[in-house]
Scaffold this motif. Structure first.
Motif, PDB file in Angstrom:
ATOM      1  N   THR A  55     -20.262 -43.615 -24.554  1.00 41.65           N
ATOM      2  CA  THR A  55     -19.695 -42.280 -24.419  1.00 41.65           C
ATOM      3  C   THR A  55     -18.429 -42.165 -25.254  1.00 41.65           C
ATOM      4  O   THR A  55     -17.517 -42.989 -25.130  1.00 41.65           O
ATOM      5  CB  THR A  55     -19.389 -41.965 -22.943  1.00 41.65           C
ATOM      6  N   LEU A  96     -15.335 -39.502 -26.490  1.00 42.44           N
ATOM      7  CA  LEU A  96     -14.611 -38.257 -26.251  1.00 42.44           C
ATOM      8  C   LEU A  96     -13.858 -37.866 -27.514  1.00 42.44           C
ATOM      9  O   LEU A  96     -13.107 -38.666 -28.070  1.00 42.44           O
ATOM     10  CB  LEU A  96     -13.626 -38.421 -25.094  1.00 42.44           C
ATOM     11  N   CYS A  97     -14.059 -36.628 -27.981  1.00 46.34           N
ATOM     12  CA  CYS A  97     -13.345 -36.087 -29.133  1.00 46.34           C
ATOM     13  C   CYS A  97     -12.283 -35.129 -28.613  1.00 46.34           C
ATOM     14  O   CYS A  97     -12.606 -34.046 -28.120  1.00 46.34           O
ATOM     15  CB  CYS A  97     -14.304 -35.356 -30.065  1.00 46.34           C
ATOM     16  N   PHE A  98     -11.036 -35.526 -28.702  1.00 47.41           N
ATOM     17  CA  PHE A  98      -9.913 -34.776 -28.135  1.00 47.41           C
ATOM     18  C   PHE A  98      -9.126 -34.158 -29.274  1.00 47.41           C
ATOM     19  O   PHE A  98      -8.517 -34.868 -30.078  1.00 47.41           O
ATOM     20  CB  PHE A  98      -9.040 -35.723 -27.314  1.00 47.41           C
ATOM     21  N   ILE A 146     -18.665 -36.107 -26.376  1.00 44.60           N
ATOM     22  CA  ILE A 146     -18.077 -34.988 -25.637  1.00 44.60           C
ATOM     23  C   ILE A 146     -16.981 -34.369 -26.491  1.00 44.60           C
ATOM     24  O   ILE A 146     -16.054 -35.059 -26.909  1.00 44.60           O
ATOM     25  CB  ILE A 146     -17.484 -35.467 -24.297  1.00 44.60           C
ATOM     26  N   ASP A 168     -13.854 -31.983 -26.720  1.00 37.44           N
ATOM     27  CA  ASP A 168     -12.815 -31.305 -25.956  1.00 37.44           C
ATOM     28  C   ASP A 168     -11.774 -30.790 -26.938  1.00 37.44           C
ATOM     29  O   ASP A 168     -10.771 -31.436 -27.210  1.00 37.44           O
ATOM     30  CB  ASP A 168     -12.193 -32.257 -24.932  1.00 37.44           C
ATOM     31  N   VAL A 178      -8.387 -34.943 -18.442  1.00 36.28           N
ATOM     32  CA  VAL A 178      -9.577 -35.040 -19.285  1.00 36.28           C
ATOM     33  C   VAL A 178     -10.174 -36.442 -19.201  1.00 36.28           C
ATOM     34  O   VAL A 178     -11.400 -36.612 -19.103  1.00 36.28           O
ATOM     35  CB  VAL A 178      -9.214 -34.682 -20.739  1.00 36.28           C
ATOM     36  N   LEU A 179      -9.325 -37.459 -19.219  1.00 37.37           N
ATOM     37  CA  LEU A 179      -9.808 -38.830 -19.109  1.00 37.37           C
ATOM     38  C   LEU A 179     -10.531 -39.059 -17.785  1.00 37.37           C
ATOM     39  O   LEU A 179     -11.597 -39.696 -17.743  1.00 37.37           O
ATOM     40  CB  LEU A 179      -8.636 -39.815 -19.233  1.00 37.37           C
ATOM     41  N   HIS A 214     -14.078 -37.290 -17.639  1.00 34.36           N
ATOM     42  CA  HIS A 214     -15.197 -37.798 -18.435  1.00 34.36           C
ATOM     43  C   HIS A 214     -15.389 -39.317 -18.345  1.00 34.36           C
ATOM     44  O   HIS A 214     -16.275 -39.859 -19.003  1.00 34.36           O
ATOM     45  CB  HIS A 214     -15.016 -37.394 -19.894  1.00 34.36           C
ATOM     46  N   LEU A 221     -15.324 -43.995 -20.434  1.00 33.84           N
ATOM     47  CA  LEU A 221     -15.407 -43.735 -21.867  1.00 33.84           C
ATOM     48  C   LEU A 221     -15.353 -45.046 -22.633  1.00 33.84           C
ATOM     49  O   LEU A 221     -14.647 -45.977 -22.246  1.00 33.84           O
ATOM     50  CB  LEU A 221     -14.239 -42.856 -22.314  1.00 33.84           C
ATOM     51  N   ILE A 256     -12.249 -42.918 -27.533  1.00 36.19           N
ATOM     52  CA  ILE A 256     -11.668 -41.589 -27.637  1.00 36.19           C
ATOM     53  C   ILE A 256     -11.192 -41.394 -29.071  1.00 36.19           C
ATOM     54  O   ILE A 256     -10.501 -42.255 -29.623  1.00 36.19           O
ATOM     55  CB  ILE A 256     -10.521 -41.350 -26.632  1.00 36.19           C
TER      56      ILE A 256
END
Length: 212
Positions: A3, A5-7, A44, A46, A73-74, A77, A80, A83
């Motif tokens: 997984t 995460l695109c922040f 994901i 964000d 946010v962490l 989701h 992870l 990130i």
């Protein structure tokens, strides 16, 4: 399942300066990253228009302070594996601070949050990939010219600052300015092809970091 995460800010949200709307889902860089990686991967996105690294901007109804939002946010989701943080363009606004060193310090704060977060079930912190956004460019758009006054020169110094920070902190680093340029329509955002370029270019580095 891995997984990611695109922040990020509007570059991750997919703001389209031509339509004053949003790029098609398949053209946004997190979607292109997912399609390029293939396999059992969840990506994901964000992205929030106007998001800064760690500074307040009260000109919108949403909280744009990345450092304040990141813990939630962490938790939302988790767990992870990686990130990807692409922020800093909005830090170049003169009423935020307009200083690449301050943006670097904001990114350091985000790194500290990721690594110090109280993850549930003793899950480990994800790996971190810092991405310097493409530099702000000159534009004839009167509003954006004033919103990012001086940002064209200041933002050119983001990539060296982030690269040094990544080395110090043991994070991955990528300079999105090597594969994408901002549109002259507003000097800040990306057309569909340039945002796709970022997703494609990140895939090899992500494969290495996640041992895919």
């Amino acid at each position: 399942m891995k997984t990611i995460l695109c922040f990020g800010d509007s570059l991750t949200w997919g703001y389209d300066a031509a339509s004053l709307g949003r790029h098609a889902l398949e053209d946004r860089w997190p979607s292109v990253l997912r399609a390029t990686l293939g396999g059992n991967i969840e990506v994901i996105a964000d992205g929030l228009n106007g998001r800064t690294t760690a500074f307040d901007d009260h000109l919108a109804g949403a909280d744009r302070n990345g450092a304040r939002l990141l813990p939630t946010v962490l938790m939302t989701h988790a767990p992870l594996d990686l990130i990807i943080i692409m922020l800093g363009a909005n830090d170049m606004k003169p009423w935020i601070h307009g200083n690449p060193v301050a943006a670097k310090q904001g990114m350091q704060r985000l790194i500290d949050i990721v690594r110090g977060h109280d993850y549930p079930f003793d899950w480990p912190a994800p790996q971190i990939l810092l991405v310097a956004p493409p530099a702000v460019s000159r534009t004839d758009n009167a509003e954006f010219k004033e919103m990012f006054a001086g940002g064209d020169e200041a933002s050119k110094r983001l990539a060296p600052q982030y690269s040094a920070l990544a080395d110090e902190a043991g994070c991955g680093f990528f300079d999105a300015g090597t594969v994408a340029t901002t549109t002259p329509l507003d000097g800040v955002h990306l057309d569909a092809q340039n945002t796709r370029n970022i997703g494609s270019a990140l895939a090899p580095l992500v494969r290495v970091m996640l041992e895919l």
